[in-house]
Design an enzyme around this catalytic site. Sequence first.
Site, PDB file in Angstrom:
ATOM      1  N   VAL A 170      13.651 -13.826  -1.800  1.00  0.00           N
ATOM      2  CA  VAL A 170      15.400 -14.285  -1.651  1.00  0.00           C
ATOM      3  C   VAL A 170      15.368 -14.815  -0.034  1.00  0.00           C
ATOM      4  O   VAL A 170      14.572 -14.118   0.804  1.00  0.00           O
ATOM      5  CB  VAL A 170      15.952 -12.697  -1.729  1.00  0.00           C
ATOM      6  CG1 VAL A 170      17.188 -12.708  -1.240  1.00  0.00           C
ATOM      7  CG2 VAL A 170      15.906 -12.382  -3.187  1.00  0.00           C
ATOM      8  N   SER A 227      12.970 -10.290   5.484  1.00  0.00           N
ATOM      9  CA  SER A 227      11.774  -9.671   5.599  1.00  0.00           C
ATOM     10  C   SER A 227      12.247  -8.681   6.674  1.00  0.00           C
ATOM     11  O   SER A 227      13.032  -8.884   7.545  1.00  0.00           O
ATOM     12  CB  SER A 227      10.491 -10.485   6.214  1.00  0.00           C
ATOM     13  OG  SER A 227       9.575  -9.760   6.862  1.00  0.00           O
ATOM     14  N   LEU A 231      14.890  -1.640   3.921  1.00  0.00           N
ATOM     15  CA  LEU A 231      15.062  -2.192   2.559  1.00  0.00           C
ATOM     16  C   LEU A 231      16.087  -3.612   2.913  1.00  0.00           C
ATOM     17  O   LEU A 231      17.098  -3.209   3.607  1.00  0.00           O
ATOM     18  CB  LEU A 231      15.671  -1.496   1.406  1.00  0.00           C
ATOM     19  CG  LEU A 231      14.897  -0.421   0.980  1.00  0.00           C
ATOM     20  CD1 LEU A 231      15.508   0.443  -0.174  1.00  0.00           C
ATOM     21  CD2 LEU A 231      13.565  -0.953   0.471  1.00  0.00           C
ATOM     22  N   HIS A 252      14.093  -6.823  -1.439  1.00  0.00           N
ATOM     23  CA  HIS A 252      13.787  -5.784  -2.152  1.00  0.00           C
ATOM     24  C   HIS A 252      14.683  -5.229  -3.222  1.00  0.00           C
ATOM     25  O   HIS A 252      14.573  -4.984  -4.439  1.00  0.00           O
ATOM     26  CB  HIS A 252      13.813  -4.419  -1.215  1.00  0.00           C
ATOM     27  CG  HIS A 252      12.869  -4.498  -0.178  1.00  0.00           C
ATOM     28  ND1 HIS A 252      13.347  -4.466   1.217  1.00  0.00           N
ATOM     29  CD2 HIS A 252      11.416  -4.650   0.032  1.00  0.00           C
ATOM     30  CE1 HIS A 252      12.167  -4.762   1.934  1.00  0.00           C
ATOM     31  NE2 HIS A 252      11.108  -4.456   1.084  1.00  0.00           N
TER      32      HIS A 252
HETATM   33  P1  AMP Z   1       7.347  -4.635   1.439  1.00  0.00           P
HETATM   34  O1  AMP Z   1       8.411  -3.587   1.699  1.00  0.00           O
HETATM   35  O2  AMP Z   1       7.382  -5.917   2.857  1.00  0.00           O
HETATM   36  O3  AMP Z   1       6.121  -4.137   1.112  1.00  0.00           O
HETATM   37  O4  AMP Z   1       7.865  -5.108   0.201  1.00  0.00           O
HETATM   38  C1  AMP Z   1       8.211  -4.668  -1.013  1.00  0.00           C
HETATM   39  C2  AMP Z   1       8.176  -5.745  -2.022  1.00  0.00           C
HETATM   40  O5  AMP Z   1       9.230  -6.443  -1.825  1.00  0.00           O
HETATM   41  C3  AMP Z   1       7.216  -6.853  -2.337  1.00  0.00           C
HETATM   42  O6  AMP Z   1       6.610  -6.808  -3.495  1.00  0.00           O
HETATM   43  C4  AMP Z   1       7.495  -7.958  -1.598  1.00  0.00           C
HETATM   44  O7  AMP Z   1       6.676  -9.159  -1.851  1.00  0.00           O
HETATM   45  C5  AMP Z   1       8.991  -8.064  -1.747  1.00  0.00           C
HETATM   46  N1  AMP Z   1       9.870  -8.584  -1.022  1.00  0.00           N
HETATM   47  C6  AMP Z   1       9.654  -8.498   0.269  1.00  0.00           C
HETATM   48  N2  AMP Z   1      10.534  -9.799   0.899  1.00  0.00           N
HETATM   49  C7  AMP Z   1      11.220 -10.358  -0.222  1.00  0.00           C
HETATM   50  C8  AMP Z   1      12.062 -11.185  -0.497  1.00  0.00           C
HETATM   51  N3  AMP Z   1      12.523 -11.902   0.650  1.00  0.00           N
HETATM   52  N4  AMP Z   1      12.296 -11.734  -1.620  1.00  0.00           N
HETATM   53  C9  AMP Z   1      11.762 -11.162  -2.731  1.00  0.00           C
HETATM   54  N5  AMP Z   1      10.703 -10.155  -2.601  1.00  0.00           N
HETATM   55  C10 AMP Z   1      10.631  -9.691  -1.505  1.00  0.00           C
END
Ligand code: AMP
Length: 291
Positions: free
Chosen positions: A176, A185, A33, A37
Site C-alpha cells: 500500500v 511504513s 499501524l 497493516h
Molecule cells: P511491520 O509492522 O513493519 O513488521 O509490518 C507488519 C506487516 O505489515 C508485514 O507483513 C509487512 O510486510 C506489512 N506491511 C508493512 N508496510 C506495508 C505496506 N505499505 N503495504 C502492505 N503491507 C505492509
Amino acid sequence: MKTIPTPLGIRNACREVRHSGRTLGLVPTMGSLHEGHLSLVRRSGRECDATAVSLFVNPKQFGPGEDLEAYPRDLERDQALLEAEGVDLLFAPEAEDIYPPGHRTAVLVEGLSESLCGRHRPGHFRGVATIVAKLFNLVGPDRAYFGQKDYQQAVLLRRMALDLDCGLELVICPTVREPDGLALSSRNAYLTPEERRAAPALHAALAGARERAGSRLHSGEDLARYVREELSSTPFRIQYIEAVSAADLQLIDSLQGEIVLAAAAFLGRTRLIDNVLIQPQHPDAEETAQR
Ligand code: AMP
C-alpha cells in the site's frame, strides 16, 4: 476485541476459536499501524472467520545501533484501529514473556537470510523467523498475512512454514502506497519534511526500471544501474539495488521468469526499503496485441 498479553492467554483464546470450527487468520505486526497493516487485516477478515493480530516490537530482529528504542509505539491508537476493523484477538506481549530467561532456540532459514537486507542486517531474519515461528505455534492460524513491501521476509517465512510443517497458507499482499508512490511504513514517521519530499524517488526509480524492462533494459545489472542513476541526483544513499528471482531470491542476470527488483536506501538516518515485481516478458504479446 480481546487484548491478550500472555502467550498462554493467546494460545487458549486461539484454541477456542479453532475448536468452534472457525478458521483463523494471523497478521503479525510491530504496531504503529497504518493502512498497509490494515490492508492485511481486512484481507484476513474477508478470508477467515476470525482474525488475530500480534503487536510486538521484537528486539531480536534489531541489530546494535538500529532503532529499537526509537521505534514508534502507540498501543491505545493501534487498539482503536483494530477494534474498528472488527479484529477478534490482539496479542500484545512484553519481551520478557516472549523470551523468558533461558530461551535459547532460534530459527534460521538458510540461503534466504543472507542476501539483500540480510547482508546489511546480520541476524535480522533469524530474529524474524524465530518470532514468527513462535507466533505460528501459539496461534495455529489457517492463514497468515504478510506484505510484499518486505518481500524477502515473506518468501523466507513461506519457506519456513513449509519446512517446519506449520500447516498454514502464507498470503503475500500488495504494497500500500501514498498517492505519490511512497510505500507506507512506520519508519516514514522519522522523515523530515524535506526528506519526505524526496522519498517518492525510490519507488519512481524502481517503477521506471520495471517499465523499461525488456525494451531498454535487458539484464538484472541494467535494471540496477538504471535505478542507481535515477537516484544519483536525489539525497538517497543507496545500500543495495538487486534484481533477484521472485521464487528463491537468487541474483538473476537475464530477464526470465518472475523477478523482484529490490532496494534499500537511506534518507538521512532513515532506512527505506521498496521493491517491484517484474512479470515475465511474453515475446509474442506485442504481436498478439496488433492482431
Ligand atoms: P511491520 O509492522 O513493519 O513488521 O509490518 C507488519 C506487516 O505489515 C508485514 O507483513 C509487512 O510486510 C506489512 N506491511 C508493512 N508496510 C506495508 C505496506 N505499505 N503495504 C502492505 N503491507 C505492509
